[in-house]
Design a protein around this motif. Structure first.
Motif, short mmCIF file in Angstrom:
data_model
loop_
_atom_site.label_atom_id
_atom_site.label_comp_id
_atom_site.label_asym_id
_atom_site.label_seq_id
_atom_site.Cartn_x
_atom_site.Cartn_y
_atom_site.Cartn_z
N VAL B 51 95.03 -7.81 -12.88
CA VAL B 51 94.12 -6.95 -12.81
C VAL B 51 92.71 -6.65 -14.21
O VAL B 51 94.15 -6.10 -15.43
N VAL B 52 91.57 -6.18 -14.27
CA VAL B 52 90.93 -5.97 -15.09
C VAL B 52 90.03 -4.85 -14.63
O VAL B 52 89.62 -5.47 -13.52
N GLU B 58 92.71 -4.53 -19.54
CA GLU B 58 93.85 -5.78 -18.63
C GLU B 58 94.17 -5.34 -18.56
O GLU B 58 95.73 -5.27 -19.61
N GLN B 59 95.51 -5.40 -17.42
CA GLN B 59 96.73 -5.22 -16.84
C GLN B 59 97.50 -6.14 -16.40
O GLN B 59 97.02 -6.59 -15.39
N VAL B 60 98.61 -6.57 -17.60
CA VAL B 60 98.93 -8.20 -15.85
C VAL B 60 99.90 -7.04 -14.92
O VAL B 60 100.91 -6.14 -15.38
N CYS B 82 93.15 -8.57 -7.72
CA CYS B 82 93.98 -9.45 -8.84
C CYS B 82 93.30 -11.45 -9.35
O CYS B 82 93.16 -11.75 -8.69
#
Lengths: 223, 223
Positions: B51-52, B58-60, B82
């Motif tokens: 998600v950004v 950015e989060q993986v 996402c």
DNA sequence: CGAAAGGTTGACACGTGTCAAAGTGGGTGG
DNA sequence: CCACCCACTTTGACACGTGTCAACCTTTCG
């Protein structure tokens, strides 16, 4: 809760909800390791769900209020992997999961609803990962307060005032921070004139500033 | 993938999987905001989902490999929240979600399976919250490596060696740490003789020590 | 009224982030 | 086939946010 049902279908749903259960403040609705049998729809009250690892470290994974469903964690392995604790006296509807499955095979709208509820939880947790992985204390608390007041407002309460049902420590656990940091951040937001805080009472004075502090996108999706 | 199906049911499942799709390394399978139509079963290859937020942070949210299902985030609002990106050339089965729903009304075992897959993802994310909220860098990386090697081992690969498909930055994003911290922590585990690292190649020399560093419970449940 | 639980604040420690520089390896084009 | 380039990784020095520990305050409830 699903919409667009026929009368006969609503009747079946009512029959499925075999009974209700009262949960006193501080009492557990279910505990980590309990066999999974049912989902619970919260009628009244306020819950926290949390996981604990054997170090004793506790992580609050969510706060749930009226109209929300808890217990989804138990489906995968037929036993609960977290505990649900009432933060105020509560009442839940017990929905035996076997009945939920039977009925959603008959009623597509219910099936759809169940899938949405589970997907919503996945998306919420994605947002939490963003919070925990990327945001600073002030952003986390701002997002938390906005989310909480929004959910309360959707239930007919004020959109600017609320009384927290959880301690600073529980907020901290949820947000990946220590209770002192929560307390300090409350004080800072208060000093900046963004909120008014008196113990568990919180009033949002400058919602727009708070939204900028948190994160426009995050406010919508997360938590 | 669900087990205990009759031949006729397996045939229906085969028909549902209308087609496959190749995804080249670096290419997106779906992006945040794309309309949701299907789930994807990974046949070969390796993905990340992320998600950004509008800050560009950015989060993986996960790494997925063969046999795993992605796309569940799209169900709740009929659009993806996402993005899924291939970290190596991959092939997926496209499973139109409408067909999944139709078929799981006919086949209880499939219905059960879908519910389990979604619940498993919720439980995994609960564990991630514990990681991100409570664990230190070394614990996070230890748990990450153990989880990865365990999943690879379940697919017939070594239980002690692996070649990472993602960069230090992507690992860092997933674990809520910066790439430099990942690199330093790799070096520390290597200096301590717990693992051997050469760029993306990692060999676990002292699995028990690594397990103590991470967290017995976490190794099982999390990630 | 007293005790316990919860909350606030200060001083300091420490883990991780930031910035910068240099090293390594793989892929591509001449 | 070699050389260059670029993306990725490693490492160091230092900054900074949050944690830790401790003292004190406030509120609630028996």
């Amino acid at each position: 809760m699903p919409i667009g049902l026929e009368v006969s279908e609503i009747k079946k749903l009512d029959e499925m909800i075999e009974k209700r259960r009262q949960v006193k403040q501080g009492q557990m609705l279910y505990a980590n390791g309990d066999p999974f049998t049912s989902l619970y729809a919260i009628r009244t009250g306020f819950f926290k769900t949390c996981v604990v690892n054997e170090d004793g470290r506790e992580q609050v994974t969510g706060f749930q209020m009226a109209g929300e469903i808890i217990g989804l964690d138990g489906i995968v392995s037929d036993q609960h992997s977290c505990s649900a604790i009432a933060l105020e006296d509560a009442e839940v509807c017990i929905m035996p999961f076997a009945s939920v499955e039977d009925l959603s095979r008959e009623i597509p709208a219910l099936q759809r609803h169940v899938h949405r509820v589970m997907s919503r939880e996945i998306v919420r947790e994605n947002g939490m990962m963003m919070m925990l992985g990327n945001m600073r204390a002030e952003e986390r608390l701002a997002a938390f307060l906005l989310n909480l007041v929004q959910r309360l407002h959707a239930r007919g309460f004020s959109q600017s005032e609320m009384v927290l049902r959880m301690t600073r420590e529980e907020i901290g656990s949820y947000l990946g921070l220590k209770l002192e940091t929560i307390s300090r951040t409350f004080s800072k937001l208060s000093d900046d004139g963004i909120i008014e805080v008196k113990q568990r009472y919180v009033k949002i004075l400058a919602p727009d500033t708070l939204k900028k502090l948190s994160n426009p996108q995050t406010c919508q999706t997360v938590l």
